[in-house]
Write a protein that holds these residues in place. Structure first.
Motif, short mmCIF file in Angstrom:
data_model
loop_
_atom_site.label_atom_id
_atom_site.label_comp_id
_atom_site.label_asym_id
_atom_site.label_seq_id
_atom_site.Cartn_x
_atom_site.Cartn_y
_atom_site.Cartn_z
N GLY A 43 0.83 -1.20 0.00
CA GLY A 43 0.00 0.00 0.00
C GLY A 43 0.87 1.25 0.00
O GLY A 43 2.08 1.20 -0.25
N TRP A 44 0.25 2.36 0.33
CA TRP A 44 1.00 3.63 0.30
C TRP A 44 2.09 3.64 1.36
O TRP A 44 3.13 4.29 1.20
CB TRP A 44 0.05 4.83 0.48
N THR A 47 3.99 1.21 2.19
CA THR A 47 5.16 0.52 1.65
C THR A 47 6.06 1.50 0.94
O THR A 47 7.29 1.48 1.09
CB THR A 47 4.73 -0.60 0.68
#
Length: 120
Positions: free
Chosen positions: A49-50, A52
């Motif tokens: 996701g963001w 990461t």
């Protein structure tokens, strides 16, 4: 007459070079530990996701920040060492104001009962 040599105050002396170097190494190590944690979180956190990408950006840019932060030593401007025996001169006391012949009297009335007693 020979002037006495004044000892510098301990509180005004700069940090020793060894202590400053130790402090800089600790700052660098702490930043690199944070980078390692970000790298591990980037790899281990699932699903992707963001966050990461946020961990990846932190893992990429933290080494640069760590080096700049660690190499920024103490203030490079020399500071004057203060002597503990130096004293400031006290300002000269001015003459007191002349006391008026009749002092001002202020009456404070706090309760209603006191107000009636003051009027009598």
């Amino acid at each position: 007459m020979k002037e006495k040599r004044r000892a510098p105050a301990v509180t005004s002396l700069p940090q020793s070079p060894q202590a400053e170097a130790d402090h800089r190494v600790r700052r660098y190590a702490l930043t690199m530990v944070i980078r390692t944690v970000c790298f591990l979180l980037m790899v281990l956190v699932q699903p992707l996701g963001w966050w990461t990408w946020a961990f990846a950006v932190a893992a990429i840019f933290l080494p640069y920040i760590a080096v700049v932060y660690a190499n920024a030593g103490s203030d490079s401007t020399p500071s004057a060492v203060e002597s503990p025996t130096a004293q400031l001169e006290a300002p000269r006391a001015s003459a007191p104001d002349p006391i008026s012949a009749e002092p001002d009297v202020i009456t404070i009335i706090e309760r209603h009962d006191d107000r009636e007693a003051g009027e009598r």
